[in-house]
Design a protein around this motif. Structure first.
Motif, PDB file in Angstrom:
ATOM      1  N   ALA A   9       0.852  -1.200   0.000  1.00 45.93           N
ATOM      2  CA  ALA A   9       0.000   0.000   0.000  1.00 45.93           C
ATOM      3  C   ALA A   9       0.884   1.245   0.000  1.00 45.93           C
ATOM      4  O   ALA A   9       0.585   2.235  -0.683  1.00 45.93           O
ATOM      5  N   ALA A  10       2.013   1.172   0.740  1.00 47.19           N
ATOM      6  CA  ALA A  10       2.914   2.333   0.815  1.00 47.19           C
ATOM      7  C   ALA A  10       3.615   2.590  -0.519  1.00 47.19           C
ATOM      8  O   ALA A  10       4.044   3.721  -0.783  1.00 47.19           O
ATOM      9  N   SER A  11       3.755   1.558  -1.364  1.00 43.57           N
ATOM     10  CA  SER A  11       4.483   1.740  -2.628  1.00 43.57           C
ATOM     11  C   SER A  11       3.553   1.551  -3.839  1.00 43.57           C
ATOM     12  O   SER A  11       4.019   1.241  -4.941  1.00 43.57           O
ATOM     13  N   ALA A  12       2.257   1.739  -3.624  1.00 39.79           N
ATOM     14  CA  ALA A  12       1.298   1.573  -4.734  1.00 39.79           C
ATOM     15  C   ALA A  12       1.492   2.682  -5.768  1.00 39.79           C
ATOM     16  O   ALA A  12       1.805   3.822  -5.415  1.00 39.79           O
ATOM     17  N   ASN A  13       1.288   2.327  -7.044  1.00 44.38           N
ATOM     18  CA  ASN A  13       1.439   3.313  -8.122  1.00 44.38           C
ATOM     19  C   ASN A  13       0.406   4.423  -8.033  1.00 44.38           C
ATOM     20  O   ASN A  13       0.641   5.533  -8.480  1.00 44.38           O
ATOM     21  N   GLU A  14      -0.757   4.076  -7.488  1.00 44.16           N
ATOM     22  CA  GLU A  14      -1.795   5.103  -7.327  1.00 44.16           C
ATOM     23  C   GLU A  14      -2.730   4.691  -6.201  1.00 44.16           C
ATOM     24  O   GLU A  14      -2.808   3.518  -5.834  1.00 44.16           O
ATOM     25  N   ARG A  15      -3.412   5.680  -5.664  1.00 41.03           N
ATOM     26  CA  ARG A  15      -4.456   5.397  -4.675  1.00 41.03           C
ATOM     27  C   ARG A  15      -5.778   5.484  -5.420  1.00 41.03           C
ATOM     28  O   ARG A  15      -6.176   6.570  -5.837  1.00 41.03           O
ATOM     29  N   THR A  16      -6.413   4.333  -5.631  1.00 37.94           N
ATOM     30  CA  THR A  16      -7.649   4.367  -6.434  1.00 37.94           C
ATOM     31  C   THR A  16      -8.764   5.070  -5.668  1.00 37.94           C
ATOM     32  O   THR A  16      -8.856   4.967  -4.440  1.00 37.94           O
ATOM     33  N   GLU A  17      -9.573   5.794  -6.406  1.00 37.69           N
ATOM     34  CA  GLU A  17     -10.752   6.428  -5.791  1.00 37.69           C
ATOM     35  C   GLU A  17     -11.931   6.320  -6.749  1.00 37.69           C
ATOM     36  O   GLU A  17     -12.368   7.317  -7.307  1.00 37.69           O
ATOM     37  N   PHE A  18     -12.366   5.091  -6.956  1.00 37.55           N
ATOM     38  CA  PHE A  18     -13.558   4.896  -7.784  1.00 37.55           C
ATOM     39  C   PHE A  18     -14.780   5.272  -6.942  1.00 37.55           C
ATOM     40  O   PHE A  18     -14.739   5.196  -5.714  1.00 37.55           O
ATOM     41  N   PRO A  19     -15.874   5.684  -7.594  1.00 38.73           N
ATOM     42  CA  PRO A  19     -17.030   6.176  -6.834  1.00 38.73           C
ATOM     43  C   PRO A  19     -17.731   5.084  -6.033  1.00 38.73           C
ATOM     44  O   PRO A  19     -17.565   3.889  -6.317  1.00 38.73           O
ATOM     45  N   GLU A  20     -18.499   5.540  -5.062  1.00 34.80           N
ATOM     46  CA  GLU A  20     -19.351   4.633  -4.301  1.00 34.80           C
ATOM     47  C   GLU A  20     -20.603   4.346  -5.144  1.00 34.80           C
ATOM     48  O   GLU A  20     -21.053   5.222  -5.892  1.00 34.80           O
ATOM     49  N   LEU A  60      -0.193  -5.688  -5.471  1.00 38.52           N
ATOM     50  CA  LEU A  60      -1.187  -4.604  -5.453  1.00 38.52           C
ATOM     51  C   LEU A  60      -1.087  -3.778  -6.740  1.00 38.52           C
ATOM     52  O   LEU A  60      -2.102  -3.378  -7.316  1.00 38.52           O
ATOM     53  N   ASN A  61       0.142  -3.554  -7.198  1.00 38.87           N
ATOM     54  CA  ASN A  61       0.270  -2.781  -8.440  1.00 38.87           C
ATOM     55  C   ASN A  61      -0.252  -3.553  -9.652  1.00 38.87           C
ATOM     56  O   ASN A  61      -0.785  -2.946 -10.588  1.00 38.87           O
ATOM     57  N   LEU A  62      -0.113  -4.884  -9.621  1.00 43.08           N
ATOM     58  CA  LEU A  62      -0.713  -5.684 -10.696  1.00 43.08           C
ATOM     59  C   LEU A  62      -2.241  -5.536 -10.657  1.00 43.08           C
ATOM     60  O   LEU A  62      -2.894  -5.297 -11.675  1.00 43.08           O
ATOM     61  N   CYS A  63      -2.779  -5.650  -9.451  1.00 42.97           N
ATOM     62  CA  CYS A  63      -4.240  -5.590  -9.269  1.00 42.97           C
ATOM     63  C   CYS A  63      -4.790  -4.224  -9.714  1.00 42.97           C
ATOM     64  O   CYS A  63      -5.777  -4.152 -10.464  1.00 42.97           O
ATOM     65  N   ILE A  64      -4.123  -3.175  -9.268  1.00 41.34           N
ATOM     66  CA  ILE A  64      -4.572  -1.822  -9.626  1.00 41.34           C
ATOM     67  C   ILE A  64      -4.440  -1.620 -11.138  1.00 41.34           C
ATOM     68  O   ILE A  64      -5.319  -1.043 -11.790  1.00 41.34           O
ATOM     69  N   GLY A  65      -3.348  -2.111 -11.708  1.00 45.43           N
ATOM     70  CA  GLY A  65      -3.134  -1.956 -13.162  1.00 45.43           C
ATOM     71  C   GLY A  65      -4.222  -2.662 -13.958  1.00 45.43           C
ATOM     72  O   GLY A  65      -4.722  -2.139 -14.960  1.00 45.43           O
ATOM     73  N   GLU A  66      -4.605  -3.838 -13.496  1.00 39.61           N
ATOM     74  CA  GLU A  66      -5.660  -4.577 -14.208  1.00 39.61           C
ATOM     75  C   GLU A  66      -7.017  -3.875 -14.040  1.00 39.61           C
ATOM     76  O   GLU A  66      -7.816  -3.831 -14.969  1.00 39.61           O
ATOM     77  N   ALA A  67      -7.229  -3.327 -12.842  1.00 40.00           N
ATOM     78  CA  ALA A  67      -8.491  -2.599 -12.610  1.00 40.00           C
ATOM     79  C   ALA A  67      -8.540  -1.362 -13.500  1.00 40.00           C
ATOM     80  O   ALA A  67      -9.580  -1.036 -14.088  1.00 40.00           O
ATOM     81  N   ARG A  68      -7.418  -0.668 -13.610  1.00 44.00           N
ATOM     82  CA  ARG A  68      -7.360   0.530 -14.463  1.00 44.00           C
ATOM     83  C   ARG A  68      -7.666   0.141 -15.908  1.00 44.00           C
ATOM     84  O   ARG A  68      -8.424   0.801 -16.610  1.00 44.00           O
TER      85      ARG A  68
END
Ligand SMILES: Cc1cc2nc3c(=O)[nH]c(=O)nc-3n(C[C@H](O)[C@H](O)[C@H](O)COP(=O)(O)OP(=O)(O)OC[C@H]3O[C@@H](n4cnc5c(N)ncnc54)[C@H](O)[C@@H]3O)c2cc1C
Length: 429
Positions: free
Chosen positions: A16-27, A190-198
């Motif tokens: 979490a401390a080294s994540a490429n981005e902090r996602t903020e998708f809507p609720e 986490l960066n793989l997961c976020i990248g795939e979500a993006r």
């Protein structure tokens, strides 16, 4: 029945401390419609959503917390063959499916590498994974890994290491041998997961965070409900794994959450990193209760292990894991530990990922027993296949109905804990 959930931010992990981005998708608020609604934005859910979006489906992906908040954003990052239980499938279905099984086993690796390339995901993906023998008798198990690949004309490099080579490549006397496979490897999960979500979001997947699903109203077009919104879809995929409490009538006591824990050192000097892991490989022992570790891109040692079925995390993860790390690397005794965290793995009794349907249009997929980075990618694709009407691989797994322990989930967990105690003792002997 409604499930109660709290919304949470990421745990205090190195990832979490080294994540490429902090996602903020809507609720999720109000009414939304999609072809498919996926619940849970870990690897299983994101992999399914991305595969569906690539095939033209309109997908809504609902996450209680943040993308990768669960095991997918916290794990050891070891890209390993996660398909246990294949022996049982082979026994039940016969040798004719042997080739299909072998392909399925490696499909997760392929999906991850393809997506990292295709979508330009920065996640420190590396090849090289070593299984190590902590006891002399385990050396023959390593040789079996090589023989299996030999028999299948495996196109990637692999090699059994003797004690000397293992000592030279891992800077420790703790092991009797090793088996390296260069198709396996490691990643910043986490960066793989976020990248795939993006990537999924860019293909049109509607992602909702901080939106715990509390209920599913079943029907021709099931309605997936949060406290303040809902999605109607033709099909639903449940991908909450060890964190889900949805559909207890069908799924309770089929999956058992167990805690696993990791510590991260401060960045090591180049000399020390070269001494303990010059090949920059992931490492895991072959005990029943495994220790696993690797270097991060900034040369921290991420060391994980242990397993806990009590449902409560240890008060001090560092004191729990550090002695295990120092047993292997006493030379690191003065190194500072900068992060400690844990997460829940989903154990299933027969070790085969639990895949099935609770209604014609509601699918689930869970339970990788601690080996889910690749397996969850395979299963995400398999969910997309099934929704598209291609049932061959889905049926193969769904036919192996998940084993259920009678009684309450708590009682089930105690039984599993007893079983694991037995294996823990076996590891010590
Ligand atoms: C500490 C640790 C180390 C591990 N190491 C490895 C390893 O090195 N290699 C390996 O192959 N595997 C490893 N694993 C296992 C691997 O991480 C998991 O098998 C895999 O990530 C499971 O992915 P998933 O998407 O199914 O579940 P998860 O990643 O847990 O995702 C489930 C998501 O569903 C969400 N959710 C649950 N209920 C709801 C709801 N009602 N509404 C909305 N959202 C909901 C959760 O918030 C969560 O984000 C490890 C696991 C842990 C915990």
């Amino acid at each position: 029945m409604k499930a109660a959930y709290q919304k949470r931010e990421h745990t205090g992990s190195y990832y979490a401390a080294s994540a490429n981005e902090r996602t903020e998708f809507p609720e999720l608020k109000g009414a939304t419609s999609a072809d498919v609604c996926v619940i849970g934005a870990g690897f299983t859910g994101i992999s399914a959503a991305l595969a569906l979006a690539e095939r033209g489906y309109a997908v809504a992906l609902i996450e209680a917390n943040r993308v990768g908040w669960g095991a997918s954003g916290r794990n050891g990052g070891q890209i390993i063959n996660g398909m246990y239980g294949l022996k049982q499938i082979r026994e039940r279905h016969g040798d004719s499916i042997a080739d299909l099984l072998w392909d399925i086993r490696w499909r997760g690796h392929e999906i991850i590498h393809d997506r990292v390339r295709k979508y330009g995901i920065q996640c420190d993906l590396k090849n090289g994974y070593v299984e190590v023998a902590k006891k002399p008798k385990q050396v023959s198990w390593l040789e079996e890994g090589a023989a299996e690949r030999e028999a299948h004309d495996f196109p990637y490099e692999y090699e059994v290491w003797d004690r000397e080579k293992t000592r030279a490549m891992l800077g420790t006397d703790a092991y009797y041998g090793g088996f390296i496979c260069h198709r396996d490897g490691h990643v910043h999960p986490l960066n793989l997961c976020i990248g795939e979500a993006r990537a999924a979001s860019e293909l049109g997947v509607q992602i909702f965070e901080q939106s715990p699903v509390v209920d599913i109203e079943h029907g021709d077009r099931p309605r997936v409900r949060t406290a303040i919104g809902h999605v109607e879809a033709d099909a639903v995929v449940l991908a909450g794994n060890a964190y889900s409490r949805l559909e207890p009538k069908h799924l309770s006591n089929t999956i058992f959450p167990a805690g696993s824990y990791i510590i991260a050192t401060e960045p090591l000097s180049d000399d020390v990193a070269n001494e303990i892991n010059p090949g920059d490989v992931a490492v895991c022992d072959v005990n029943n209760i495994v220790d696993y570790y690797r270097l991060s891109a900034d040369k921290r040692l991420l060391y994980g292990g242990a397993c806990n079925y009590s449902g409560r995390d240890p008060a001090d993860i560092k004191s729990y894991i550090l002695p295990r790390m120092l047993k292997v690397y006493p030379q690191l005794r003065d190194v500072r530990i900068e992060y400690e965290w844990g997460g829940k793995i989903g154990i299933v009794l027969n070790r085969v990922p639990a895949v099935g349907r609770i209604h014609d249009n509601v699918y689930y997929c869970q339970g990788y027993s601690g080996h889910g980075v690749c397996a969850s990618h395979i299963m995400g694709e398999l969910m997309a296949d099934a929704i598209g009407g291609t049932m061959e691989r889905f049926d193969l797994f769904a036919d192996l109905k998940p084993l259920r322990i009678p009684g309450t989930q708590w009682a089930g967990n105690q039984l599993i804990a007893l079983g694991m105690l037995y294996y823990k003792l076996k590891d010590r002997l």
